[in-house]
Design a protein around this motif. Structure first.
Motif, PDB file in Angstrom:
ATOM      1  N   ASN A 148      70.785   8.213   3.301  1.00  0.00           N
ATOM      2  CA  ASN A 148      71.221   9.293   2.420  1.00  0.00           C
ATOM      3  C   ASN A 148      70.633  10.642   2.815  1.00  0.00           C
ATOM      4  N   ILE A 149      69.423  10.633   3.318  1.00  0.00           N
ATOM      5  CA  ILE A 149      68.805  11.868   3.805  1.00  0.00           C
ATOM      6  C   ILE A 149      69.557  12.374   5.034  1.00  0.00           C
ATOM      7  N   GLY A 150      69.926  11.426   5.928  1.00  0.00           N
ATOM      8  CA  GLY A 150      70.708  11.807   7.103  1.00  0.00           C
ATOM      9  C   GLY A 150      72.043  12.409   6.707  1.00  0.00           C
ATOM     10  N   ALA A 151      72.616  11.920   5.596  1.00  0.00           N
ATOM     11  CA  ALA A 151      73.892  12.438   5.103  1.00  0.00           C
ATOM     12  C   ALA A 151      73.691  13.657   4.199  1.00  0.00           C
ATOM     13  N   ARG A 152      72.451  14.103   4.072  1.00  0.00           N
ATOM     14  CA  ARG A 152      72.075  15.245   3.226  1.00  0.00           C
ATOM     15  C   ARG A 152      72.405  15.010   1.755  1.00  0.00           C
ATOM     16  N   HIS A 156      70.399  14.180  -0.913  1.00  0.00           N
ATOM     17  CA  HIS A 156      69.019  14.033  -1.374  1.00  0.00           C
ATOM     18  C   HIS A 156      68.937  13.512  -2.807  1.00  0.00           C
ATOM     19  N   GLU A 157      69.926  13.841  -3.633  1.00  0.00           N
ATOM     20  CA  GLU A 157      69.920  13.344  -5.002  1.00  0.00           C
ATOM     21  C   GLU A 157      70.088  11.827  -5.027  1.00  0.00           C
ATOM     22  N   ARG A 158      70.930  11.278  -4.129  1.00  0.00           N
ATOM     23  CA  ARG A 158      71.087   9.827  -4.046  1.00  0.00           C
ATOM     24  C   ARG A 158      69.793   9.174  -3.566  1.00  0.00           C
ATOM     25  N   TYR A 216      60.068   5.843   0.325  1.00  0.00           N
ATOM     26  CA  TYR A 216      60.683   7.167   0.176  1.00  0.00           C
ATOM     27  C   TYR A 216      60.040   8.180   1.130  1.00  0.00           C
ATOM     28  N   PHE A 217      58.690   8.171   1.177  1.00  0.00           N
ATOM     29  CA  PHE A 217      57.986   9.096   2.066  1.00  0.00           C
ATOM     30  C   PHE A 217      58.359   8.836   3.528  1.00  0.00           C
ATOM     31  N   HIS A 239      58.678  21.743  -2.443  1.00  0.00           N
ATOM     32  CA  HIS A 239      58.773  22.285  -1.084  1.00  0.00           C
ATOM     33  C   HIS A 239      59.883  21.574  -0.306  1.00  0.00           C
ATOM     34  N   PRO A 240      61.126  21.660  -0.774  1.00  0.00           N
ATOM     35  CA  PRO A 240      62.234  20.927  -0.140  1.00  0.00           C
ATOM     36  C   PRO A 240      62.493  21.327   1.291  1.00  0.00           C
TER      37      PRO A 240
END
Length: 444
Positions: A300-304, A306-308, A375-376, A440-441
């Protein structure tokens, strides 16, 4: 097969991914217990002790390899989420090249250090020869163990947690069959146990490679993908090394706690040892959540999205903490019967019941900080995971267990509480680090 985990129900994706992972952990637990159970049927105490000590050493090495492989899982998952097949291919190729080099180097170093390792483990004199023989064979098989774990990390990175489950299931069945052949029929003792473990891993790897060649993964590899590229290797290692070191320190902490318990006498040592086995089984759920959260969040981070990723973390915490609460409550009522499954000694049952009633709360707190660690890692912040684990070990877990062992000589309940408090500190630190990341996104 590549599985996109960036759409659909977040909860459904978590369940879809975590259940096979949970079953894989369960099979690995059975896999590890098989050698001890079978050699106990055919050999004496010395051989059983040799396999027990050797298994502890191999478990620590395997855990660190798995931790290092987390870097590959996260990096591949991020590329899959971003639909960047080229980066995914380069990461997979560099993973293979990197880990094969690590495996060969590790094999050589461990073979040279086998006698010092056996000495450091305070191996009883009667079991030294068997332990050396067991570890020698297992060290030679390090490339097989490494290959299995990197193949599993690759599959989980592309969203497939089922295939690794099938691979370990095959290895488990083959291992049990070979154990009975080598130890029961051929009477090879610890060497037979090591051969069974190593050869079953080899069979699993061969089958995994056949699956890779025949299965549509959605990713194609070429020769250039296997050429070392410092950009991809750096990313893999930046995530994997802190996790590997963290997992290694955790295993050292368990050994230190065991030493502290041993100094209180044989009954205490037996009680703590039994409870550690029970807890390791119950920790299958929190451990599966760590890997699930890291893989799903990375995609999901790779797909941007971030909420998911944040929702994945929240659902993971709810599942892990909910499981922990239920288990903690149940254990308060059934501690004695559970411990008595492993021993008939009344004193050991009493001490074990005391210890597990305090220790069991670790299932709640560990489940929460395991999810945060996943998550980290998904954000490439595995250093955060290393930080909170080391602080909890050095500031609370080890000193807490040591002090309570001195202050409360008649009960093990405070020692169990002290162990759980180490994870409570981790949870507090994780919340602070999580809030910092939200503030700090751009830097995360």
């Amino acid at each position: 097969m590549e599985k996109n985990l960036t759409s659909g129900s977040v909860l459904k994706n978590i369940i879809y991914f975590s259940l096979p992972y949970l079953l894989s952990y369960f099979l690995q637990t059975l896999y590890g217990m098989a050698d001890l159970f079978i050699i106990g049927q055919f050999e004496g105490v010395a051989s059983t002790t040799a396999v027990s000590i050797g298994s502890q050493v191999m478990h620590m090495i395997t855990v660190m390899i798995v931790g290092l492989a987390m870097g590959s899982t996260v990096t591949i998952a991020q590329a899959i989420g971003a639909r960047d097949k080229k980066s995914a291919s380069r990461t997979i190729g560099n993973t293979v090249a990197l880990f094969m080099a690590v495996a060969v180097g590790l094999m050589v170093i461990l073979l040279l250090l086998v006698h010092p390792i056996v000495s450091v483990m305070s191996t009883p004199l009667e079991a030294v020869t068997g332990t050396v023989a067991y570890l020698t064979v297992c060290f030679i098989g390090i490339p097989c163990i490494t290959a299995y774990n990197i193949i599993s990390s690759i599959f989980r990175g592309i969203g497939d947690s089922k295939s690794p489950m099938y691979f370990i299931a095959i290895a488990c069945v083959v291992n049990i069959g070979l154990d009975y052949l080598f130890m029961g029929y051929l009477h090879l003792g610890p060497v037979g146990a090591a051969l069974g473990t190593t050869l079953s891993q080899l069979v699993s790897v061969v089958i995994a490679l056949i699956v890779i060649m025949k299965k549509e993964t959605g990713i194609s590899l070429s020769r250039k993908d296997f050429r070392p590229d410092h950009r991809f290797m750096k990313k893999i290692l930046n995530i994997g090394i802190p996790v590997a070191l963290q997992d290694g320190f955790i295993q050292v902490a368990f050994i230190v706690i065991t030493v502290i318990a041993n100094r209180r006498g044989l009954d205490t040592a037996a009680a703590v040892g039994i409870v550690e086995k029970i807890i390791s089984f119950l920790f299958l759920v929190p451990s599966s959540m760590l890997s699930t959260v890291s893989a799903l969040c990375a995609q999901n981070i790779g797909a941007r999205k971030h909420e998911r990723a944040s929702r994945t973390l929240r659902y993971g915490i709810l599942i892990a903490a909910g499981f922990g609460v239920i288990v903690a409550v149940v254990i308060q009522f059934v501690a004695g019967p559970v411990v008595s499954l492993f021993t008939s000694d009344a004193t050991v049952v009493v001490l074990g019941s005391q210890y597990i009633r305090g220790y069991i709360f670790d299932c709640i707190f560990a489940g929460v900080h395991f999810c945060f660690s996943g998550y980290f890692c998904a954000y490439g912040r595995s250093g955060f995971s290393f930080l909170h684990n080391i602080m909890s070990i050095l500031l609370v877990r080890i000193p807490g267990v040591y002090l309570t062992s001195l202050w409360f000589p008649d009960t093990l309940f405070p020692m169990g509480i002290a162990t759980a408090c180490g994870s409570l500190l981790s949870v507090i630190i994780c919340f602070i680090l999580f809030k910092w990341m939200l503030a700090h996104p751009a830097k995360s």
